[in-house]
Design a protein around this motif. Structure first.
Motif, PDB file in Angstrom:
ATOM      1  N   GLU A 174       0.808  -1.220   0.000  1.00 20.31           N
ATOM      2  CA  GLU A 174       0.000   0.000   0.000  1.00 20.31           C
ATOM      3  C   GLU A 174       0.840   1.267   0.000  1.00 20.31           C
ATOM      4  O   GLU A 174       0.323   2.360  -0.280  1.00 20.31           O
ATOM      5  CB  GLU A 174      -0.938  -0.005   1.207  1.00 20.31           C
ATOM      6  CG  GLU A 174      -2.004  -1.091   1.150  1.00 20.31           C
ATOM      7  CD  GLU A 174      -2.887  -1.081   2.379  1.00 20.31           C
ATOM      8  OE1 GLU A 174      -3.072   0.003   2.974  1.00 20.31           O
ATOM      9  OE2 GLU A 174      -3.392  -2.153   2.755  1.00 20.31           O
ATOM     10  N   VAL A 175       2.129   1.151   0.293  1.00 21.37           N
ATOM     11  CA  VAL A 175       2.986   2.334   0.342  1.00 21.37           C
ATOM     12  C   VAL A 175       3.057   3.056  -1.004  1.00 21.37           C
ATOM     13  O   VAL A 175       3.346   4.257  -1.056  1.00 21.37           O
ATOM     14  CB  VAL A 175       4.403   1.939   0.835  1.00 21.37           C
ATOM     15  CG1 VAL A 175       5.143   1.118  -0.223  1.00 21.37           C
ATOM     16  CG2 VAL A 175       5.208   3.166   1.220  1.00 21.37           C
ATOM     17  N   ILE A 176       2.761   2.375  -2.100  1.00 20.18           N
ATOM     18  CA  ILE A 176       2.848   3.030  -3.415  1.00 20.18           C
ATOM     19  C   ILE A 176       1.611   3.871  -3.735  1.00 20.18           C
ATOM     20  O   ILE A 176       1.601   4.595  -4.735  1.00 20.18           O
ATOM     21  CB  ILE A 176       3.065   2.001  -4.545  1.00 20.18           C
ATOM     22  CG1 ILE A 176       1.853   1.060  -4.676  1.00 20.18           C
ATOM     23  CG2 ILE A 176       4.359   1.224  -4.323  1.00 20.18           C
ATOM     24  CD1 ILE A 176       1.941   0.128  -5.868  1.00 20.18           C
ATOM     25  N   PRO A 183      -3.571   7.254   7.435  1.00 23.68           N
ATOM     26  CA  PRO A 183      -2.474   8.060   7.978  1.00 23.68           C
ATOM     27  C   PRO A 183      -1.180   7.276   8.158  1.00 23.68           C
ATOM     28  O   PRO A 183      -0.091   7.857   8.139  1.00 23.68           O
ATOM     29  CB  PRO A 183      -3.013   8.570   9.315  1.00 23.68           C
ATOM     30  CG  PRO A 183      -4.143   7.651   9.662  1.00 23.68           C
ATOM     31  CD  PRO A 183      -4.717   7.205   8.361  1.00 23.68           C
ATOM     32  N   ARG A 184      -1.289   5.950   8.308  1.00 23.53           N
ATOM     33  CA  ARG A 184      -0.076   5.128   8.425  1.00 23.53           C
ATOM     34  C   ARG A 184       0.690   5.123   7.109  1.00 23.53           C
ATOM     35  O   ARG A 184       1.924   5.235   7.090  1.00 23.53           O
ATOM     36  CB  ARG A 184      -0.447   3.703   8.835  1.00 23.53           C
ATOM     37  CG  ARG A 184      -1.091   3.591  10.212  1.00 23.53           C
ATOM     38  CD  ARG A 184      -1.658   2.218  10.452  1.00 23.53           C
ATOM     39  NE  ARG A 184      -2.717   1.904   9.497  1.00 23.53           N
ATOM     40  CZ  ARG A 184      -3.400   0.771   9.479  1.00 23.53           C
ATOM     41  NH1 ARG A 184      -3.134  -0.177  10.379  1.00 23.53           N
ATOM     42  NH2 ARG A 184      -4.351   0.571   8.585  1.00 23.53           N
ATOM     43  N   ILE A 185      -0.048   5.009   6.014  1.00 28.76           N
ATOM     44  CA  ILE A 185       0.589   5.008   4.692  1.00 28.76           C
ATOM     45  C   ILE A 185       1.203   6.371   4.402  1.00 28.76           C
ATOM     46  O   ILE A 185       2.344   6.468   3.928  1.00 28.76           O
ATOM     47  CB  ILE A 185      -0.432   4.630   3.598  1.00 28.76           C
ATOM     48  CG1 ILE A 185      -1.033   3.249   3.882  1.00 28.76           C
ATOM     49  CG2 ILE A 185       0.217   4.671   2.225  1.00 28.76           C
ATOM     50  CD1 ILE A 185      -0.044   2.130   3.985  1.00 28.76           C
ATOM     51  N   GLN A 186       0.472   7.422   4.682  1.00 32.92           N
ATOM     52  CA  GLN A 186       0.993   8.764   4.421  1.00 32.92           C
ATOM     53  C   GLN A 186       2.205   9.064   5.299  1.00 32.92           C
ATOM     54  O   GLN A 186       3.149   9.731   4.871  1.00 32.92           O
ATOM     55  CB  GLN A 186      -0.105   9.810   4.625  1.00 32.92           C
ATOM     56  CG  GLN A 186      -1.211   9.747   3.583  1.00 32.92           C
ATOM     57  CD  GLN A 186      -0.684   9.914   2.153  1.00 32.92           C
ATOM     58  OE1 GLN A 186       0.323  10.590   1.920  1.00 32.92           O
ATOM     59  NE2 GLN A 186      -1.338   9.282   1.190  1.00 32.92           N
ATOM     60  N   LYS A 212       4.802 -12.792   8.883  1.00 31.69           N
ATOM     61  CA  LYS A 212       4.211 -11.488   9.164  1.00 31.69           C
ATOM     62  C   LYS A 212       3.554 -10.881   7.941  1.00 31.69           C
ATOM     63  O   LYS A 212       3.129  -9.730   7.967  1.00 31.69           O
ATOM     64  CB  LYS A 212       5.282 -10.535   9.707  1.00 31.69           C
ATOM     65  CG  LYS A 212       6.079 -11.047  10.885  1.00 31.69           C
ATOM     66  CD  LYS A 212       5.216 -11.489  12.041  1.00 31.69           C
ATOM     67  CE  LYS A 212       4.490 -10.351  12.707  1.00 31.69           C
ATOM     68  NZ  LYS A 212       3.730 -10.807  13.902  1.00 31.69           N
ATOM     69  N   GLY A 213       3.454 -11.669   6.856  1.00 25.37           N
ATOM     70  CA  GLY A 213       2.818 -11.167   5.637  1.00 25.37           C
ATOM     71  C   GLY A 213       3.813 -10.471   4.720  1.00 25.37           C
ATOM     72  O   GLY A 213       5.007 -10.746   4.746  1.00 25.37           O
ATOM     73  N   TYR A 214       3.298  -9.557   3.916  1.00 21.78           N
ATOM     74  CA  TYR A 214       4.107  -8.845   2.920  1.00 21.78           C
ATOM     75  C   TYR A 214       4.404  -7.452   3.457  1.00 21.78           C
ATOM     76  O   TYR A 214       3.498  -6.648   3.649  1.00 21.78           O
ATOM     77  CB  TYR A 214       3.330  -8.782   1.609  1.00 21.78           C
ATOM     78  CG  TYR A 214       3.916  -7.892   0.537  1.00 21.78           C
ATOM     79  CD1 TYR A 214       5.300  -7.792   0.358  1.00 21.78           C
ATOM     80  CD2 TYR A 214       3.097  -7.165  -0.314  1.00 21.78           C
ATOM     81  CE1 TYR A 214       5.836  -6.990  -0.626  1.00 21.78           C
ATOM     82  CE2 TYR A 214       3.623  -6.363  -1.307  1.00 21.78           C
ATOM     83  CZ  TYR A 214       4.987  -6.274  -1.458  1.00 21.78           C
ATOM     84  OH  TYR A 214       5.520  -5.463  -2.444  1.00 21.78           O
ATOM     85  N   ASP A 215       5.678  -7.187   3.709  1.00 18.80           N
ATOM     86  CA  ASP A 215       6.050  -5.897   4.286  1.00 18.80           C
ATOM     87  C   ASP A 215       7.493  -5.573   3.924  1.00 18.80           C
ATOM     88  O   ASP A 215       7.966  -5.985   2.869  1.00 18.80           O
ATOM     89  CB  ASP A 215       5.838  -5.902   5.800  1.00 18.80           C
ATOM     90  CG  ASP A 215       5.281  -4.571   6.294  1.00 18.80           C
ATOM     91  OD1 ASP A 215       5.869  -3.529   5.933  1.00 18.80           O
ATOM     92  OD2 ASP A 215       4.288  -4.567   7.018  1.00 18.80           O
ATOM     93  N   GLY A 216       8.206  -4.872   4.790  1.00 12.83           N
ATOM     94  CA  GLY A 216       9.586  -4.532   4.464  1.00 12.83           C
ATOM     95  C   GLY A 216      10.275  -3.702   5.517  1.00 12.83           C
ATOM     96  O   GLY A 216       9.647  -3.172   6.444  1.00 12.83           O
ATOM     97  N   PHE A 217      11.598  -3.598   5.374  1.00 16.34           N
ATOM     98  CA  PHE A 217      12.458  -2.812   6.253  1.00 16.34           C
ATOM     99  C   PHE A 217      13.102  -1.674   5.458  1.00 16.34           C
ATOM    100  O   PHE A 217      13.410  -1.822   4.290  1.00 16.34           O
ATOM    101  CB  PHE A 217      13.615  -3.663   6.787  1.00 16.34           C
ATOM    102  CG  PHE A 217      13.265  -4.659   7.848  1.00 16.34           C
ATOM    103  CD1 PHE A 217      13.045  -4.251   9.161  1.00 16.34           C
ATOM    104  CD2 PHE A 217      13.178  -6.005   7.550  1.00 16.34           C
ATOM    105  CE1 PHE A 217      12.753  -5.187  10.144  1.00 16.34           C
ATOM    106  CE2 PHE A 217      12.878  -6.935   8.533  1.00 16.34           C
ATOM    107  CZ  PHE A 217      12.666  -6.527   9.827  1.00 16.34           C
TER     108      PHE A 217
END
Length: 224
Positions: A174-176, A183-186, A212-217
């Protein structure tokens, strides 16, 4: 319900943890105690925790600041890699979470090198500056809307060469979405913009999949 791909990620994560890491009763205790105390299941995975431990070891970190303690799982993982005589300060807003984390950290034998600071991070961070605290390793894993402010404070409290890690920066892709009303994404998008524009830090990001699913560092290094 999990998709077939998500189920595969979870199974692979379990395989990697079993193959590469020995049983850790202290970390098992954290997960069980967190469940008993109704903490949300937002801890890093075992493999992610070992990733943090290795980063702490490889950088010879002695002063770690963690923003967002929850039940102390990641705190304990980093403490396992801490240099002799090192210290971790971890910030937690919830009294219930801090109490559970204190129990978990004490059970793991790291209460002498870990200090939990209770309160909203944006209120406790200025106090650390007033005390002339500096750190060589940061782990940001708290409320995402405030990530930009946490980055600003990390840069203020960082020594040259310090490492800054931030978790949950992909948010299932969702970051894209620049039009997101979350508000978390923004908060994360603003955080990314700051990283791209600030000349004080050199950074990259890595996407992750697993239990933990699909995410990132995000991983950054403060320039000397």
């Amino acid at each position: 319900m999990k998709t077939m791909e998500e189920k595969k990620w979870h199974v692979v994560d379990s395989y990697l943890a079993q193959q590469l890491h020995q049983e850790d009763l202290a970390l098992d205790y954290v997960l069980e105690n967190n469940r008993k105390n109704n903490l949300p299941p937002f801890d890093v995975s075992r493999t992610q925790g070992e990733f943090l431990r290795l980063l702490v070891q490889m950088t010879n970190a002695k002063r770690i600041l963690e923003i967002g303690t929850l039940g102390g799982y990641s705190t304990i993982c980093m403490a396992k890699g801490l240099s002799k005589g090192g210290k971790i300060i971890t910030l937690e807003a919830s009294p219930a979470h801090a109490s559970c984390a204190n129990d978990n950290i004490t059970n793991a034998g790291f209460d002498q090198c870990v200090s939990i600071q209770l309160g909203m991070a944006l209120e406790t961070l200025p106090l650390l500056q007033q005390q002339n605290e500096l750190f060589d390793f940061f782990f940001i894993d708290a409320d995402k809307p405030n990530n930009p402010y946490y980055l600003e404070w990390a840069l203020k409290l960082a020594e040259p060469g310090s490492v800054i890690i931030a978790d949950n920066v992909v948010r299932n892709g969702e970051v894209i979405d620049r039009h997101s009303t979350d508000p978390r994404i923004q908060g994360i998008r603003t955080f990314m913009d700051m990283l791209s524009q600030d000349e004080r830090i050199d950074s990259t990001a890595i996407q992750t999949v697993g239990e933990k699913g699909y995410d990132g560092f995000v991983i950054g290094r403060v320039k000397g």
